[in-house]
Design a protein around this motif. Structure first.
Motif, PDB file in Angstrom:
ATOM      1  N   SER A 230       0.833  -1.208   0.000  1.00 58.37           N
ATOM      2  CA  SER A 230       0.000   0.000   0.000  1.00 58.37           C
ATOM      3  C   SER A 230       0.866   1.255   0.000  1.00 58.37           C
ATOM      4  O   SER A 230       0.604   2.212  -0.738  1.00 58.37           O
ATOM      5  CB  SER A 230      -0.925   0.001   1.222  1.00 58.37           C
ATOM      6  OG  SER A 230      -1.771  -1.134   1.216  1.00 58.37           O
ATOM      7  N   TRP A 237       2.199   6.266  -7.171  1.00 63.16           N
ATOM      8  CA  TRP A 237       1.103   7.021  -7.793  1.00 63.16           C
ATOM      9  C   TRP A 237       1.346   8.523  -7.667  1.00 63.16           C
ATOM     10  O   TRP A 237       1.287   9.273  -8.655  1.00 63.16           O
ATOM     11  CB  TRP A 237      -0.222   6.644  -7.138  1.00 63.16           C
ATOM     12  CG  TRP A 237      -1.435   7.133  -7.882  1.00 63.16           C
ATOM     13  CD1 TRP A 237      -1.484   8.111  -8.850  1.00 63.16           C
ATOM     14  CD2 TRP A 237      -2.772   6.660  -7.732  1.00 63.16           C
ATOM     15  NE1 TRP A 237      -2.769   8.281  -9.306  1.00 63.16           N
ATOM     16  CE2 TRP A 237      -3.583   7.411  -8.641  1.00 63.16           C
ATOM     17  CE3 TRP A 237      -3.374   5.705  -6.918  1.00 63.16           C
ATOM     18  CZ2 TRP A 237      -4.955   7.210  -8.735  1.00 63.16           C
ATOM     19  CZ3 TRP A 237      -4.750   5.507  -7.034  1.00 63.16           C
ATOM     20  CH2 TRP A 237      -5.521   6.243  -7.920  1.00 63.16           C
ATOM     21  N   GLU A 266      -4.326   5.866 -13.469  1.00 60.53           N
ATOM     22  CA  GLU A 266      -5.616   5.294 -13.080  1.00 60.53           C
ATOM     23  C   GLU A 266      -5.969   4.067 -13.914  1.00 60.53           C
ATOM     24  O   GLU A 266      -6.670   3.171 -13.427  1.00 60.53           O
ATOM     25  CB  GLU A 266      -6.734   6.342 -13.228  1.00 60.53           C
ATOM     26  CG  GLU A 266      -6.634   7.513 -12.266  1.00 60.53           C
ATOM     27  CD  GLU A 266      -5.697   8.603 -12.784  1.00 60.53           C
ATOM     28  OE1 GLU A 266      -5.010   8.362 -13.798  1.00 60.53           O
ATOM     29  OE2 GLU A 266      -5.654   9.682 -12.154  1.00 60.53           O
ATOM     30  N   LEU A 270      -5.392  -0.534 -10.569  1.00 59.57           N
ATOM     31  CA  LEU A 270      -5.883  -1.775  -9.962  1.00 59.57           C
ATOM     32  C   LEU A 270      -4.909  -2.922 -10.207  1.00 59.57           C
ATOM     33  O   LEU A 270      -4.593  -3.691  -9.287  1.00 59.57           O
ATOM     34  CB  LEU A 270      -7.264  -2.115 -10.536  1.00 59.57           C
ATOM     35  CG  LEU A 270      -7.981  -3.318  -9.906  1.00 59.57           C
ATOM     36  CD1 LEU A 270      -8.214  -3.073  -8.416  1.00 59.57           C
ATOM     37  CD2 LEU A 270      -9.302  -3.582 -10.604  1.00 59.57           C
ATOM     38  N   TYR A 273      -1.718  -2.292  -8.049  1.00 60.81           N
ATOM     39  CA  TYR A 273      -1.895  -2.585  -6.626  1.00 60.81           C
ATOM     40  C   TYR A 273      -2.030  -4.087  -6.393  1.00 60.81           C
ATOM     41  O   TYR A 273      -1.512  -4.622  -5.414  1.00 60.81           O
ATOM     42  CB  TYR A 273      -3.119  -1.866  -6.066  1.00 60.81           C
ATOM     43  CG  TYR A 273      -3.267  -2.066  -4.566  1.00 60.81           C
ATOM     44  CD1 TYR A 273      -2.436  -1.384  -3.680  1.00 60.81           C
ATOM     45  CD2 TYR A 273      -4.191  -2.967  -4.050  1.00 60.81           C
ATOM     46  CE1 TYR A 273      -2.539  -1.574  -2.314  1.00 60.81           C
ATOM     47  CE2 TYR A 273      -4.292  -3.165  -2.687  1.00 60.81           C
ATOM     48  CZ  TYR A 273      -3.469  -2.468  -1.822  1.00 60.81           C
ATOM     49  OH  TYR A 273      -3.567  -2.668  -0.480  1.00 60.81           O
ATOM     50  N   GLY A 274      -2.728  -4.752  -7.308  1.00 54.97           N
ATOM     51  CA  GLY A 274      -2.863  -6.207  -7.188  1.00 54.97           C
ATOM     52  C   GLY A 274      -1.513  -6.897  -7.238  1.00 54.97           C
ATOM     53  O   GLY A 274      -1.239  -7.820  -6.461  1.00 54.97           O
TER      54      GLY A 274
END
Length: 298
Positions: A230, A237, A266, A270, A273-274
């Protein structure tokens, strides 16, 4: 194992993260730094590939047709072009259209009259795979009614070489960073477990099962991995958005040329982060389990 015991061990695992703050901080810091390096290399590779792909799409092949072809023969040539593989976006350019465009762009007095049209009918098309451009040009030259094929073979060869270099270079950098990260993280986890070897031995001597001892370390490794993932994700980012904004503000000619090809974070957030979460958990849990097992042999 009863539910109450399972819940207790999970709490112990989470509590251990804060109880052993110094080593937890070291593990999270190392894992975060390694993920940032790998993520940055991956983002650079993705953007370079996007820009090279854009340049690749701008290269067109022009097929010039014989002036003696009638409408039916031109239509047959069009069908032959559509039936070929590695070709897309076929556009017919009539000789009248070419003459009109030339006269519009020419200085006054330098244009051609309708009856003196020197331009042939042509087909403008794009290829899917530039590495097969030479093969495709040969096939186009063999079609009936084609008098000449104009293709940027030298530019295509350069683009293909750059694309291969970016792929190999990017993959190699990510692989090397991943190996270095695994070595550093493994040693950090090893030190963490070593500092708690007495705790493991005591639990073993009082009759605790291997599963009972491993579960808190499993939970601890998972928590550390997720925290590091995280942290690395949001730092990457923020840094990426800052860099894009800074380049946009400087109005760099190179950046403005390829601005639309820069990948928005963006769009891959996902997936990124995965990957970070999966990698963090796998390394945290896997490292903990490997080194804890050593101290279970008493």
């Amino acid at each position: 194992m009863r539910g109450s015991s399972f819940g207790y061990l999970i709490k112990v695992g989470v509590r251990s993260v804060f109880k052993n703050r110094l080593m937890s901080f070291a593990s999270i810091g190392v894992l975060t730094a390694c993920m940032l390096l790998i993520g940055s290399a991956g983002m650079l590779s993705l953007n370079v590939n996007s820009i090279v792909g854009y340049v690749e799409d701008q290269n067109e092949v022009v097929v010039f047709a014989d002036d003696n072809l009638d409408e039916d023969e031109l239509q047959n040539l069009d069908l032959d072009l559509h039936s070929m593989d590695n070709i897309r976006d076929i556009q017919f350019i009539s000789r009248e259209q070419t003459l009109e465009e030339f006269n519009e762009k020419s200085e006054e007095g330098l244009g051609f009259e309708e009856g003196d049209n020197p331009f042939p009918n042509a087909f403008r098309l794009s290829v899917d795979d530039l590495s097969r451009l030479s093969e495709t040009v040969t096939k186009l030259q063999g079609l009936e009614g084609v008098i000449e094929v104009n293709a940027p073979t030298d530019i295509a060869s350069t683009i293909v070489s750059v694309k291969q270099a970016v792929y190999i270079g990017g993959s190699s950098i990510v692989l090397i960073l991943a190996i270095v990260a695994l070595i550093i993280i493994a040693n950090t986890i090893k030190i963490t477990v070593f500092n708690r070897r007495k705790e493991i031995n005591i639990m073993k001597f009082v009759g605790a099962t291997d599963t009972f001892i491993k579960l808190p370390f499993f939970v601890e490794g998972m928590v550390l991995g997720l925290l590091a993932a995280s942290l690395a994700f949001f730092i990457l980012w923020g840094g990426y958005e800052y860099l894009v904004t800074w380049m946009d503000g400087n109005q760099s000619a190179l950046f403005m040329m390829f601005k639309d090809q820069i990948i928005p974070f963006e769009s891959i957030a996902l997936m990124m982060y995965g990957a970070f979460a999966a990698g963090g958990v796998l390394i945290g849990v896997g490292g903990s389990m490997i080194f804890v097992r050593k101290y279970l042999r008493v």
